[in-house]
Design a protein around this motif. Structure first.
Motif, PDB file in Angstrom:
ATOM      1  N   ALA A 195       3.132   8.622   2.747  1.00 24.65           N
ATOM      2  CA  ALA A 195       3.177   8.046   1.407  1.00 24.65           C
ATOM      3  C   ALA A 195       4.567   7.494   1.109  1.00 24.65           C
ATOM      4  N   GLY A 196       5.586   8.190   1.569  1.00 26.36           N
ATOM      5  CA  GLY A 196       6.958   7.698   1.401  1.00 26.36           C
ATOM      6  C   GLY A 196       7.167   6.386   2.132  1.00 26.36           C
ATOM      7  N   GLN A 197       6.614   6.279   3.339  1.00 25.91           N
ATOM      8  CA  GLN A 197       6.702   5.021   4.101  1.00 25.91           C
ATOM      9  C   GLN A 197       5.955   3.911   3.374  1.00 25.91           C
ATOM     10  N   TRP A 198       4.762   4.227   2.851  1.00 22.82           N
ATOM     11  CA  TRP A 198       3.980   3.244   2.116  1.00 22.82           C
ATOM     12  C   TRP A 198       4.763   2.751   0.902  1.00 22.82           C
ATOM     13  N   MET A 199       5.406   3.682   0.199  1.00 26.24           N
ATOM     14  CA  MET A 199       6.158   3.353  -0.998  1.00 26.24           C
ATOM     15  C   MET A 199       7.317   2.403  -0.661  1.00 26.24           C
ATOM     16  N   THR A 200       8.017   2.665   0.425  1.00 28.50           N
ATOM     17  CA  THR A 200       9.121   1.803   0.846  1.00 28.50           C
ATOM     18  C   THR A 200       8.610   0.411   1.188  1.00 28.50           C
ATOM     19  N   GLU A 201       7.532   0.325   1.977  1.00 27.43           N
ATOM     20  CA  GLU A 201       6.967  -0.974   2.343  1.00 27.43           C
ATOM     21  C   GLU A 201       6.435  -1.723   1.122  1.00 27.43           C
ATOM     22  N   ALA A 202       5.780  -1.013   0.206  1.00 27.17           N
ATOM     23  CA  ALA A 202       5.235  -1.651  -0.992  1.00 27.17           C
ATOM     24  C   ALA A 202       6.351  -2.236  -1.845  1.00 27.17           C
ATOM     25  N   SER A 203       7.462  -1.541  -1.912  1.00 25.55           N
ATOM     26  CA  SER A 203       8.605  -2.032  -2.681  1.00 25.55           C
ATOM     27  C   SER A 203       9.192  -3.279  -2.037  1.00 25.55           C
ATOM     28  N   GLN A 204       9.388  -3.223  -0.721  1.00 26.63           N
ATOM     29  CA  GLN A 204      10.027  -4.325  -0.011  1.00 26.63           C
ATOM     30  C   GLN A 204       9.124  -5.541   0.145  1.00 26.63           C
ATOM     31  N   LYS A 205       7.889  -5.325   0.559  1.00 30.22           N
ATOM     32  CA  LYS A 205       7.008  -6.447   0.888  1.00 30.22           C
ATOM     33  C   LYS A 205       6.245  -7.013  -0.299  1.00 30.22           C
ATOM     34  N   MET A 206       5.923  -6.164  -1.283  1.00 33.33           N
ATOM     35  CA  MET A 206       5.097  -6.622  -2.403  1.00 33.33           C
ATOM     36  C   MET A 206       5.834  -6.632  -3.728  1.00 33.33           C
ATOM     37  N   GLY A 207       7.090  -6.207  -3.718  1.00 32.48           N
ATOM     38  CA  GLY A 207       7.865  -6.198  -4.944  1.00 32.48           C
ATOM     39  C   GLY A 207       7.400  -5.194  -5.975  1.00 32.48           C
ATOM     40  N   LEU A 208       6.756  -4.122  -5.531  1.00 27.95           N
ATOM     41  CA  LEU A 208       6.285  -3.105  -6.460  1.00 27.95           C
ATOM     42  C   LEU A 208       7.424  -2.160  -6.832  1.00 27.95           C
ATOM     43  N   ASN A 209       7.498  -1.807  -8.097  1.00 22.45           N
ATOM     44  CA  ASN A 209       8.421  -0.793  -8.562  1.00 22.45           C
ATOM     45  C   ASN A 209       7.684   0.540  -8.456  1.00 22.45           C
ATOM     46  N   CYS A 210       8.118   1.404  -7.555  1.00 26.25           N
ATOM     47  CA  CYS A 210       7.404   2.656  -7.265  1.00 26.25           C
ATOM     48  C   CYS A 210       8.218   3.871  -7.694  1.00 26.25           C
ATOM     49  N   GLN A 211       7.511   4.890  -8.182  1.00 24.65           N
ATOM     50  CA  GLN A 211       8.111   6.174  -8.534  1.00 24.65           C
ATOM     51  C   GLN A 211       7.200   7.271  -8.002  1.00 24.65           C
ATOM     52  N   CYS A 212       7.792   8.344  -7.515  1.00 24.72           N
ATOM     53  CA  CYS A 212       7.000   9.446  -6.967  1.00 24.72           C
ATOM     54  C   CYS A 212       7.260  10.730  -7.750  1.00 24.72           C
ATOM     55  N   GLN A 213       6.174  11.387  -8.119  1.00 22.90           N
ATOM     56  CA  GLN A 213       6.258  12.702  -8.748  1.00 22.90           C
ATOM     57  C   GLN A 213       5.649  13.693  -7.772  1.00 22.90           C
ATOM     58  N   GLN A 214       6.483  14.559  -7.219  1.00 22.48           N
ATOM     59  CA  GLN A 214       6.013  15.511  -6.222  1.00 22.48           C
ATOM     60  C   GLN A 214       5.450  16.757  -6.884  1.00 22.48           C
TER      61      GLN A 214
END
Length: 101
Positions: free
Chosen positions: A21-40
């Motif tokens: 999920a962390g990898q997905w979040m990084t890729e989503a931010s870089q490739k799709m311009g998504l602003n992502c936040q994670c609550q563990q």
């Protein structure tokens, strides 16, 4: 608004799923311009993401990934393409990690 719901079960366990999920979040931010936040959490993590015309959540647990996306009016025309891409990418990530386990 148009909704996309996608669920993918897995047998990776929570630690590996959290890592993916962390990898997905990084890729989503870089490739799709998504602003992502994670609550563990102890049993599941919730990633929230947004950009103009798109917002949603990815809930990651020890046995499933649950993705919910809300598309704005302009993005709803791309719903079939986005659904196909989400299924392909999330499935690929899980399959690759399963083979390495």
């Amino acid at each position: 608004m148009s909704d996309i719901k996608f669920q993918q079960s897995h047998t990776l366990g929570f630690d590996k799923a959290r890592e993916l999920a962390g990898q997905w979040m990084t890729e989503a931010s870089q490739k799709m311009g998504l602003n992502c936040q994670c609550q563990q959490g102890e049993q599941a993590d919730t990633i929230t993401f947004e950009r103009m015309g798109v917002n949603g959540t990815l809930v990651v647990s020890g046995d499933a990934f649950d993705l919910n996306i809300k598309l704005g009016m302009m993005m709803s025309a791309f719903k079939p393409m986005i659904e196909a891409e989400v299924a392909k990418n999330l499935g690929r990530i899980i399959e690759k990690a399963s083979k390495q386990a």
